[in-house]
Write a protein that holds these residues in place. Structure first.
Motif, PDB file in Angstrom:
ATOM      1  N   GLU A 123       0.834  -1.190   0.000  1.00  0.00           N
ATOM      2  CA  GLU A 123       0.000   0.000   0.000  1.00  0.00           C
ATOM      3  C   GLU A 123       0.876   1.250   0.000  1.00  0.00           C
ATOM      4  OE1 GLU A 123      -3.244   0.345  -0.315  1.00  0.00           O
ATOM      5  OE2 GLU A 123      -3.374  -1.808  -0.607  1.00  0.00           O
ATOM      6  N   PRO A 124       0.565   2.252  -0.830  1.00  0.00           N
ATOM      7  CA  PRO A 124       1.409   3.441  -0.923  1.00  0.00           C
ATOM      8  C   PRO A 124       1.108   4.486   0.139  1.00  0.00           C
ATOM      9  CG  PRO A 124      -0.372   3.566  -2.496  1.00  0.00           C
ATOM     10  CD  PRO A 124      -0.501   2.236  -1.827  1.00  0.00           C
ATOM     11  N   GLY A 125       0.123   4.256   1.008  1.00  0.00           N
ATOM     12  CA  GLY A 125      -0.242   5.280   1.978  1.00  0.00           C
ATOM     13  C   GLY A 125      -1.128   6.331   1.343  1.00  0.00           C
ATOM     14  N   ARG A 126      -1.243   7.469   1.988  1.00  0.00           N
ATOM     15  CA  ARG A 126      -2.126   8.524   1.494  1.00  0.00           C
ATOM     16  C   ARG A 126      -1.541   9.168   0.241  1.00  0.00           C
ATOM     17  NH1 ARG A 126      -2.221  10.912   7.478  1.00  0.00           N
ATOM     18  NH2 ARG A 126      -0.061  10.323   7.110  1.00  0.00           N
ATOM     19  N   ILE A 127      -2.325   9.157  -0.817  1.00  0.00           N
ATOM     20  CA  ILE A 127      -1.853   9.629  -2.114  1.00  0.00           C
ATOM     21  C   ILE A 127      -2.379  11.025  -2.398  1.00  0.00           C
ATOM     22  CG2 ILE A 127      -1.917   9.211  -4.608  1.00  0.00           C
ATOM     23  CD1 ILE A 127      -2.361   6.238  -3.953  1.00  0.00           C
ATOM     24  N   LEU A 128      -1.512  11.864  -2.926  1.00  0.00           N
ATOM     25  CA  LEU A 128      -1.913  13.172  -3.430  1.00  0.00           C
ATOM     26  C   LEU A 128      -1.495  13.251  -4.893  1.00  0.00           C
ATOM     27  CD1 LEU A 128      -3.005  16.057  -3.056  1.00  0.00           C
ATOM     28  CD2 LEU A 128      -0.669  16.755  -2.429  1.00  0.00           C
ATOM     29  N   ALA A 129      -2.477  13.325  -5.780  1.00  0.00           N
ATOM     30  CA  ALA A 129      -2.203  13.494  -7.211  1.00  0.00           C
ATOM     31  C   ALA A 129      -2.370  14.968  -7.554  1.00  0.00           C
ATOM     32  CB  ALA A 129      -3.163  12.648  -8.037  1.00  0.00           C
ATOM     33  N   VAL A 130      -1.325  15.570  -8.069  1.00  0.00           N
ATOM     34  CA  VAL A 130      -1.321  16.999  -8.357  1.00  0.00           C
ATOM     35  C   VAL A 130      -1.268  17.239  -9.864  1.00  0.00           C
ATOM     36  CG1 VAL A 130      -0.137  19.200  -8.011  1.00  0.00           C
ATOM     37  CG2 VAL A 130      -0.176  17.500  -6.167  1.00  0.00           C
ATOM     38  N   ILE A 131      -2.194  18.063 -10.339  1.00  0.00           N
ATOM     39  CA  ILE A 131      -2.227  18.479 -11.746  1.00  0.00           C
ATOM     40  C   ILE A 131      -1.923  19.973 -11.784  1.00  0.00           C
ATOM     41  CG2 ILE A 131      -3.632  18.660 -13.832  1.00  0.00           C
ATOM     42  CD1 ILE A 131      -5.350  16.342 -12.703  1.00  0.00           C
ATOM     43  N   PRO A 132      -0.702  20.369 -12.153  1.00  0.00           N
ATOM     44  CA  PRO A 132      -0.339  21.785 -12.164  1.00  0.00           C
ATOM     45  C   PRO A 132      -0.649  22.409 -13.530  1.00  0.00           C
ATOM     46  CG  PRO A 132       1.625  20.449 -12.480  1.00  0.00           C
ATOM     47  CD  PRO A 132       0.444  19.503 -12.442  1.00  0.00           C
ATOM     48  N   ALA A 133      -1.483  23.443 -13.541  1.00  0.00           N
ATOM     49  CA  ALA A 133      -1.934  24.011 -14.820  1.00  0.00           C
ATOM     50  C   ALA A 133      -2.005  25.532 -14.730  1.00  0.00           C
ATOM     51  CB  ALA A 133      -3.295  23.433 -15.195  1.00  0.00           C
ATOM     52  N   THR A 158       2.440  21.338   1.241  1.00  0.00           N
ATOM     53  CA  THR A 158       2.370  22.165   2.448  1.00  0.00           C
ATOM     54  C   THR A 158       0.932  22.517   2.796  1.00  0.00           C
ATOM     55  OG1 THR A 158       4.563  23.129   2.048  1.00  0.00           O
ATOM     56  CG2 THR A 158       3.071  24.358   3.482  1.00  0.00           C
ATOM     57  N   GLU A 159       0.154  22.922   1.792  1.00  0.00           N
ATOM     58  CA  GLU A 159      -1.240  23.296   2.030  1.00  0.00           C
ATOM     59  C   GLU A 159      -2.076  22.095   2.478  1.00  0.00           C
ATOM     60  OE1 GLU A 159      -2.539  26.484   1.970  1.00  0.00           O
ATOM     61  OE2 GLU A 159      -0.377  26.882   1.918  1.00  0.00           O
ATOM     62  N   GLU A 160      -1.837  20.947   1.891  1.00  0.00           N
ATOM     63  CA  GLU A 160      -2.559  19.748   2.302  1.00  0.00           C
ATOM     64  C   GLU A 160      -2.198  19.360   3.734  1.00  0.00           C
ATOM     65  OE1 GLU A 160      -4.856  17.361   0.323  1.00  0.00           O
ATOM     66  OE2 GLU A 160      -5.136  19.496  -0.057  1.00  0.00           O
ATOM     67  N   THR A 161      -0.937  19.487   4.076  1.00  0.00           N
ATOM     68  CA  THR A 161      -0.484  19.154   5.423  1.00  0.00           C
ATOM     69  C   THR A 161      -1.088  20.104   6.451  1.00  0.00           C
ATOM     70  OG1 THR A 161       1.593  18.273   4.536  1.00  0.00           O
ATOM     71  CG2 THR A 161       1.549  18.814   6.885  1.00  0.00           C
ATOM     72  N   LYS A 162      -1.135  21.390   6.113  1.00  0.00           N
ATOM     73  CA  LYS A 162      -1.745  22.371   7.006  1.00  0.00           C
ATOM     74  C   LYS A 162      -3.207  22.042   7.278  1.00  0.00           C
ATOM     75  CE  LYS A 162       1.008  26.469   5.797  1.00  0.00           C
ATOM     76  NZ  LYS A 162       0.933  27.790   5.111  1.00  0.00           N
ATOM     77  N   ALA A 163      -3.875  21.472   6.264  1.00  0.00           N
ATOM     78  CA  ALA A 163      -5.291  21.143   6.391  1.00  0.00           C
ATOM     79  C   ALA A 163      -5.517  19.792   7.069  1.00  0.00           C
ATOM     80  CB  ALA A 163      -5.948  21.150   5.007  1.00  0.00           C
ATOM     81  N   GLY A 164      -4.436  19.169   7.547  1.00  0.00           N
ATOM     82  CA  GLY A 164      -4.554  17.899   8.235  1.00  0.00           C
ATOM     83  C   GLY A 164      -4.648  16.706   7.309  1.00  0.00           C
ATOM     84  N   ARG A 165      -4.192  16.886   6.060  1.00  0.00           N
ATOM     85  CA  ARG A 165      -4.270  15.794   5.087  1.00  0.00           C
ATOM     86  C   ARG A 165      -2.872  15.486   4.528  1.00  0.00           C
ATOM     87  NH1 ARG A 165      -8.765  19.205   3.648  1.00  0.00           N
ATOM     88  NH2 ARG A 165      -7.415  20.236   2.125  1.00  0.00           N
ATOM     89  N   ALA A 166      -1.913  15.332   5.413  1.00  0.00           N
ATOM     90  CA  ALA A 166      -0.533  15.112   4.987  1.00  0.00           C
ATOM     91  C   ALA A 166      -0.422  13.847   4.142  1.00  0.00           C
ATOM     92  CB  ALA A 166       0.377  15.009   6.200  1.00  0.00           C
ATOM     93  N   PRO A 167       0.044  13.958   2.895  1.00  0.00           N
ATOM     94  CA  PRO A 167       0.158  12.778   2.025  1.00  0.00           C
ATOM     95  C   PRO A 167       1.464  12.030   2.254  1.00  0.00           C
ATOM     96  CG  PRO A 167       0.760  14.748   0.810  1.00  0.00           C
ATOM     97  CD  PRO A 167       0.352  15.211   2.181  1.00  0.00           C
ATOM     98  N   ASP A 168       1.467  10.769   1.872  1.00  0.00           N
ATOM     99  CA  ASP A 168       2.679   9.950   1.926  1.00  0.00           C
ATOM    100  C   ASP A 168       3.307   9.778   0.546  1.00  0.00           C
ATOM    101  OD1 ASP A 168       2.384   9.311   4.720  1.00  0.00           O
ATOM    102  OD2 ASP A 168       0.769   7.956   4.143  1.00  0.00           O
ATOM    103  N   THR A 169       2.435   9.734  -0.470  1.00  0.00           N
ATOM    104  CA  THR A 169       2.890   9.492  -1.843  1.00  0.00           C
ATOM    105  C   THR A 169       2.397  10.614  -2.737  1.00  0.00           C
ATOM    106  OG1 THR A 169       2.796   7.099  -1.508  1.00  0.00           O
ATOM    107  CG2 THR A 169       2.820   7.874  -3.779  1.00  0.00           C
TER     108      THR A 169
END
Length: 230
Positions: free
Chosen positions: A3-13, A94-105
């Motif tokens: 399992e990769p842990g908490r995933i954050l997929a980012v689309i920069p546009a 950083t913003e996700e972590t501040k919101a209590g959603r720190a990702p692992d992957t």
């Protein structure tokens, strides 16, 4: 697979683009180009969050129309030609972590790869898990062997190619190039190094027909043609 842990997929546009103005919202297959990366991320069935980061109100509005997708307004200093993708990703983490959603992957999906599908993302993530957390990049086969590539000097002379070799293209081992479609990396490693690449990088192979990177108008035309053939 691990399992990769908490995933954050980012689309920069971001809004700006010199060679193809406003390319991320350019029409492609009846949709804004950025929508194809959003669709692929959703189709991949990621057990995590999908975040579109932009300075462009139109891009942010498009992201909000997709269920399960969130948008992030990036600061002006991250919307310049000097801002790096790593800077943008660091801001998102950083913003996700501040919101209590720190990702692992962390999964980077550049919107300039609109032909990428959910399966390509899932394959890269699977490679990441099987590799024990090494960074993964998507690649595609190059059209011709690298042995056939060289340089042309100021006098027009062709350099760096062994013209005496009579090998056929099929006689060479295949070569691969980064196609810019999918990057996967451990968040802790990325934050510490500022790089998407670890010492050992794993490759997730994609076919050439899904590996077009849109940088200019011709690339958009090629994508449109390939979409019509699907």
């Amino acid at each position: 697979m691990t399992e990769p842990g908490r995933i954050l997929a980012v689309i920069p546009a971001r809004a700006g683009s010199k060679r193809l103005p406003r390319k991320n919202t350019a029409s492609l297959g009846g949709q804004p180009m950025v929508s194809w990366s959003i669709r692929a991320a959703l189709d991949a069935g990621l057990a995590g969050r999908i975040l579109v980061t932009s300075d462009d109100p139109e891009v942010l509005a498009i992201a909000e129309t997709w269920e399960g997708v969130r948008s992030l307004q990036r600061p002006a200093e991250l919307a310049t030609d000097q801002a790096t993708t790593a800077d943008v990703l660091r801001h998102a983490v950083t913003e996700e972590t501040k919101a209590g959603r720190a990702p692992d992957t962390l999964v980077l999906l550049q919107p300039t790869s609109p032909l990428r599908i959910g399966e390509d993302i899932a394959n890269a993530l699977n490679q990441f898990c099987q590799g024990g957390g090494e960074s993964v990049v998507s690649v595609s086969p190059v059209e011709h062997p690298l042995a056939w590539c060289g340089k042309v000097d100021a006098n027009g002379a062709l350099l760096g190619i062994d013209l005496q070799s009579a090998q056929r293209s099929q006689d060479y081992e295949p070569d691969y190039r980064l196609n810019g479609a999918v990057y996967v990396v451990d968040v802790a490693g990325f934050v510490a190094s500022g790089s998407l690449f670890t010492d050992r990088i794993l490759a997730s192979i994609m076919p050439r027909e899904r590996s077009v990177d849109v940088d200019e108008a011709l690339d958009l035309t090629i994508c449109q043609s390939l979409m019509q053939e699907r």
